[in-house]
Design a protein around this motif. Structure first.
Motif, mmCIF file in Angstrom:
data_model
loop_
_atom_site.group_PDB
_atom_site.id
_atom_site.type_symbol
_atom_site.label_atom_id
_atom_site.label_comp_id
_atom_site.label_asym_id
_atom_site.label_seq_id
_atom_site.Cartn_x
_atom_site.Cartn_y
_atom_site.Cartn_z
ATOM 1 N N ALA A 279 0.814 -1.226 0.000
ATOM 2 C CA ALA A 279 0.000 0.000 0.000
ATOM 3 C C ALA A 279 0.848 1.276 0.000
ATOM 4 N N VAL A 280 2.125 1.172 0.426
ATOM 5 C CA VAL A 280 2.960 2.380 0.471
ATOM 6 C C VAL A 280 4.161 2.264 -0.460
ATOM 7 N N VAL A 281 4.012 1.418 -1.477
ATOM 8 C CA VAL A 281 5.131 1.241 -2.400
ATOM 9 C C VAL A 281 5.491 2.568 -3.077
ATOM 10 N N SER A 282 4.512 3.376 -3.377
ATOM 11 C CA SER A 282 4.806 4.608 -4.124
ATOM 12 C C SER A 282 5.420 5.695 -3.244
ATOM 13 N N THR A 283 5.165 5.641 -1.941
ATOM 14 C CA THR A 283 5.695 6.691 -1.064
ATOM 15 C C THR A 283 6.940 6.259 -0.290
ATOM 16 N N HIS A 284 6.951 5.007 0.218
ATOM 17 C CA HIS A 284 7.984 4.608 1.180
ATOM 18 C C HIS A 284 9.144 3.812 0.588
ATOM 19 N N LEU A 285 8.832 2.998 -0.418
ATOM 20 C CA LEU A 285 9.831 2.010 -0.837
ATOM 21 C C LEU A 285 11.121 2.647 -1.346
ATOM 22 N N VAL A 286 10.995 3.537 -2.307
ATOM 23 C CA VAL A 286 12.209 4.059 -2.930
ATOM 24 C C VAL A 286 13.059 4.884 -1.956
ATOM 25 N N PRO A 287 12.461 5.777 -1.167
ATOM 26 C CA PRO A 287 13.303 6.510 -0.210
ATOM 27 C C PRO A 287 14.062 5.597 0.760
ATOM 28 N N ILE A 288 13.404 4.530 1.201
ATOM 29 C CA ILE A 288 14.080 3.633 2.145
ATOM 30 C C ILE A 288 15.229 2.909 1.443
ATOM 31 N N LEU A 289 14.992 2.428 0.228
ATOM 32 C CA LEU A 289 16.057 1.721 -0.490
ATOM 33 C C LEU A 289 17.192 2.683 -0.865
ATOM 34 N N ASP A 290 16.840 3.896 -1.220
ATOM 35 C CA ASP A 290 17.884 4.899 -1.493
ATOM 36 C C ASP A 290 18.754 5.124 -0.263
ATOM 37 N N ALA A 291 18.104 5.238 0.885
ATOM 38 C CA ALA A 291 18.858 5.482 2.126
ATOM 39 C C ALA A 291 19.755 4.302 2.447
ATOM 40 N N LEU A 292 19.248 3.084 2.251
ATOM 41 C CA LEU A 292 20.070 1.902 2.507
ATOM 42 C C LEU A 292 21.257 1.871 1.559
ATOM 43 N N ARG A 293 20.992 2.188 0.278
ATOM 44 C CA ARG A 293 22.111 2.151 -0.660
ATOM 45 C C ARG A 293 23.116 3.239 -0.384
ATOM 46 N N ALA A 294 22.613 4.387 0.011
ATOM 47 C CA ALA A 294 23.540 5.468 0.365
ATOM 48 C C ALA A 294 24.432 5.073 1.535
ATOM 49 N N ALA A 295 23.902 4.193 2.392
ATOM 50 C CA ALA A 295 24.700 3.719 3.541
ATOM 51 C C ALA A 295 25.617 2.563 3.155
ATOM 52 N N GLY A 296 25.577 2.163 1.864
ATOM 53 C CA GLY A 296 26.501 1.118 1.412
ATOM 54 C C GLY A 296 25.898 -0.268 1.338
ATOM 55 N N CYS A 297 24.588 -0.353 1.332
ATOM 56 C CA CYS A 297 23.934 -1.666 1.366
ATOM 57 C C CYS A 297 23.564 -2.129 -0.042
ATOM 58 N N GLU A 298 23.801 -3.410 -0.309
ATOM 59 C CA GLU A 298 23.386 -4.022 -1.573
ATOM 60 C C GLU A 298 21.939 -4.513 -1.420
ATOM 61 N N ILE A 299 21.141 -4.310 -2.463
ATOM 62 C CA ILE A 299 19.717 -4.646 -2.401
ATOM 63 C C ILE A 299 19.437 -5.881 -3.253
ATOM 64 N N HIS A 300 18.820 -6.909 -2.660
ATOM 65 C CA HIS A 300 18.320 -8.054 -3.427
ATOM 66 C C HIS A 300 16.800 -7.948 -3.406
ATOM 67 N N ALA A 301 16.219 -7.659 -4.572
ATOM 68 C CA ALA A 301 14.811 -7.285 -4.600
ATOM 69 C C ALA A 301 13.960 -8.322 -5.315
ATOM 70 N N ASP A 302 12.735 -8.495 -4.851
ATOM 71 C CA ASP A 302 11.827 -9.393 -5.561
ATOM 72 C C ASP A 302 11.324 -8.680 -6.819
ATOM 73 N N ALA A 303 10.613 -9.423 -7.687
ATOM 74 C CA ALA A 303 10.262 -8.908 -9.015
ATOM 75 C C ALA A 303 9.476 -7.613 -8.931
ATOM 76 N N GLU A 304 8.574 -7.521 -7.970
ATOM 77 C CA GLU A 304 7.749 -6.319 -7.852
ATOM 78 C C GLU A 304 8.563 -5.100 -7.437
ATOM 79 N N VAL A 305 9.507 -5.327 -6.549
ATOM 80 C CA VAL A 305 10.361 -4.223 -6.105
ATOM 81 C C VAL A 305 11.224 -3.740 -7.270
ATOM 82 N N LEU A 306 11.712 -4.708 -8.052
ATOM 83 C CA LEU A 306 12.569 -4.357 -9.185
ATOM 84 C C LEU A 306 11.860 -3.429 -10.185
ATOM 85 N N LYS A 307 10.527 -3.546 -10.232
ATOM 86 C CA LYS A 307 9.778 -2.708 -11.171
ATOM 87 C C LYS A 307 9.881 -1.232 -10.836
ATOM 88 N N VAL A 308 10.049 -0.925 -9.543
ATOM 89 C CA VAL A 308 10.133 0.489 -9.171
ATOM 90 C C VAL A 308 11.529 0.896 -8.706
#
Lengths: 428, 428
Positions: A279-308
């Motif tokens: 329900a919050v994919v459009s608001t929460h997902l990308v900022p959180i993943l951006d913050a994790l990546r900015a902190a040096g984290c590698e992301i392994h995403a499921d197919a739906e996450v990969l779409k955004v």
């Protein structure tokens, strides 16, 4: 430097049986030892570690030199190496254990019966503890001190590659026991590198060992859990989940996600899987993943996450059951709290899970329906720690449901008995 | 009458694996079941047992007839036989369990941390319970109901000679589960007499069983304790001691000695050894032994006791480690409280011990230095019972020190987890 027991086979069986007998004999004097005597021993141990610092460093130098010759890994060598700061940390740790409340004798429940009997449930030592650990020499001091505080004799079986260091530390613990008039056999170190010693401990030393605590990597813990004939306090792995509910405050979610994953990636309470409410994919997902990546984290995403979030690795089935212990996180969308619970109950190692939410109903479902040792609301999974729980020193975190669950501190190393006070009552 | 599983070997392995999977699948719905649903199921079970009384008596008649043909002992047949009063007692027992407080969800401890985290320790179900019992069909109802109350799926393995009776009772428990919309697999009865089923349970059904509770004689309990690869709640035997201190009130000592030994000689809390302080041999010993003998008790006396109480059998070494479960008591003089503690710590099965004394110091030493599950002062050892402790129904008494010790009631069949409430805390 040390006179180690070099033989194997039957000799080790006999050696271990003798160690077991000595531990059992120490149990009674230790169980009735005063708090003052136990604390005096602990403080004397800390003093002795500092006073004999050079001996410990010398012994450690032998282990380090042997380890370098055998080509042990850098991380292994880092755990093995001692220095004055590490010896001081051990001494400080023991002094903190001395400062803890003595649980033995605590009345943990009491009630009266209609016939006038007064019943008390009173803490007692748990019994003889076996600790099997890898080459972190400091476990010798931590585990020995914590078991002593709870009144339990302990048999320490450290890694072969750190035996000289462990023996030098152990000798100072024995100094402390002697100084306080407590039995020297209260803390014993297995003086052989023969692996048959571990097998004997797993069999329970003829009914002597009441519990075994493994401290180390997954292969050690797995072997102990599979083979031990006595109870084990341990966790095999911490596949910890962080779930971002549709009601989550985004700033809080960002901050906690980065902390839960990245504060220290090698601890068992580090988050390994991030679940985000669809329900919050459009608001929460990308900022959180951006913050994790900015902190040096590698992301392994499921197919739906990969779409955004295009710039991630596709997750495979293995990602949901992997404890990375590294700067990697698996990310998946779920259908709200129900989907999060379903995923966690399917894949979790039942160690620690957290929910970020403002919706009290979602939080209550999370707390009720997930059966993990530690559940957190609006806080980082990295709080999964006995010290953070206010328990003082811990010997580890248990995911079993028997006796101890979550952080295993001094109270979890006790059992109890009933004291019943009457005035001549007989049973009709 | 029943379609029992008649095959053996591999079939039993597959059957037990399937039972284990079903139990595991029932664990989650049961863990989150409401108290109202669990109680509704229990009350429906009690009703169903009474409504289908004749079916149960018919099934029991088959077991009784088979038992008579196989020449089972009179005491065995007495345990096996059901009648309307015994069925009513089962139903009443289940209603009492329905009336107990539901422990699941109870907050058993809570505290705040300086960083604002609020930590709660909350009771949860323990997991899948295995109960292995002999031919007392009523254990089917008692154990099934108690495990359900605590939210635990249970796998019941009753004695072969009572399988028809147990199956008829079990069918009524399933009626109750259905009536309340709870999973039928919450209470399963092993439907085969193949002994390999017990072996599979002792191996833990592939990690499914969290605890095994044996109910029966010493040979059953001993086998389970020796062979089980999962935790066991049990006591092998109750070698319970009664110590008469020099400070004892003689009238009280007399009354309690007769009650502790003779009220019921076949229970695990019956006194088996009487220790008398040498200091009161001239005043207390003979009156107490006279009273015991007047009540029909045979005396096995050590050499010193024989000198003043001629009409007794000489005790041998075996007497100090024998659970008579009969109207026999072993008697020995000891040197005061220290001698009593020494004897008890050497020979006791660590189940239940009592001291009769007016001297508070002797009582405190007894309470502190003896490590048995239950210690009583000026009260009969026959109070060693969950009901007498106010716990409600019990499934037995445990002498182990892990998790449950003493009476095992509904609270002892629970574990716990931590709920941590925060407001955005991250770990520094």
């Amino acid at each position: 430097m040390l006179k180690l027991h070099e033989k194997s086979g039957d000799d080790t069986v006999a050696l271990m049986a003798d160690i077991g007998r000595r531990a059992r004999a120490a149990a009674r004097p230790l169980a009735i030892a005063t708090t003052a005597a136990k604390n005096a021993a602990l403080l004397a141990m800390a003093d002795a570690l500092l006073a004999r610092e050079q001996d410990i460093l010398d012994a450690n130098a032998i282990d380090v030199s042997n380890g370098e010759e055998s080509g042990l890994s850098a991380s292994f060598m880092d755990r093995l190496k001692l220095n004055p700061a590490r010896i001081r940390a051990m001494a400080d740790g023991i002094r903190e254990i001395a400062a803890l409340r003595d649980p033995v004798g605590d009345v943990i429940a009491e009630w009266d019966r209609p016939n006038g009997l007064h019943i008390e449930r009173v803490r007692t030592p748990l019994g003889v503890v076996g600790v099997i650990y890898e080459s972190r020499p400091n476990v010798t001091a931590d585990a020995g001190a914590l078991c002593l505080k709870a009144g339990n004799p302990v048999i320490l079986r450290g890694g072969s590659d750190s035996l000289n260091s462990s023996a030098a530390i152990h000798a100072r613990l024995v100094d402390g026991l002697k100084a306080a008039g407590l039995p020297e056999d209260a803390i014993q170190l297995v003086p052989t590198t023969d692996r048959a010693a571990v097998g004997e401990m797993l069999k329970g030393l003829g009914g002597t060992l009441d519990v075994i605590i493994p401290r180390g990597g997954k292969s050690l813990v797995g072997r102990v859990q599979n083979e031990a004939r006595v109870p084990v306090f341990a966790h095999l792995e911490g596949i910890c989940h962080l779930y971002i509910d549709r009601s989550a405050d985004l700033d809080m979610a960002l901050k906690i996600a980065v902390n839960a994953k990245m504060r220290r990636t090698g601890v068992c309470g580090a988050a390994e899987t991030l679940l985000v409410d669809r329900a919050v994919v459009s608001t929460h997902l990308v900022p959180i993943l951006d913050a994790l990546r900015a902190a040096g984290c590698e992301i392994h995403a499921d197919a739906e996450v990969l779409k955004v979030f295009f710039d991630a690795k596709p997750a495979t089935d293995a990602d949901w059951v992997t404890e990375y212990l590294d700067a990697i996180i698996a990310v998946k969308l779920v259908d709200g709290i129900g989907g999060a619970i379903e995923h966690i109950e399917t894949f979790s190692s039942h160690h620690t899970e957290a929910i970020i939410a403002e919706d009290a109903k979602a939080v209550e479902r999370f707390f009720k329906e997930i059966d993990s040792a530690i559940l957190l609301h609006n806080a980082s999974t990295q709080f999964a720690d006995g010290g953070e729980f206010g328990m003082g020193a811990e010997i580890g975190i248990a995911t079993g449901k028997m006796h101890a669950r979550g952080p295993v501190g001094v109270e979890q190393l006790t059992s109890f008995k009933y004291r019943v006070r009457g005035s001549g009552q007989v049973r009709p």
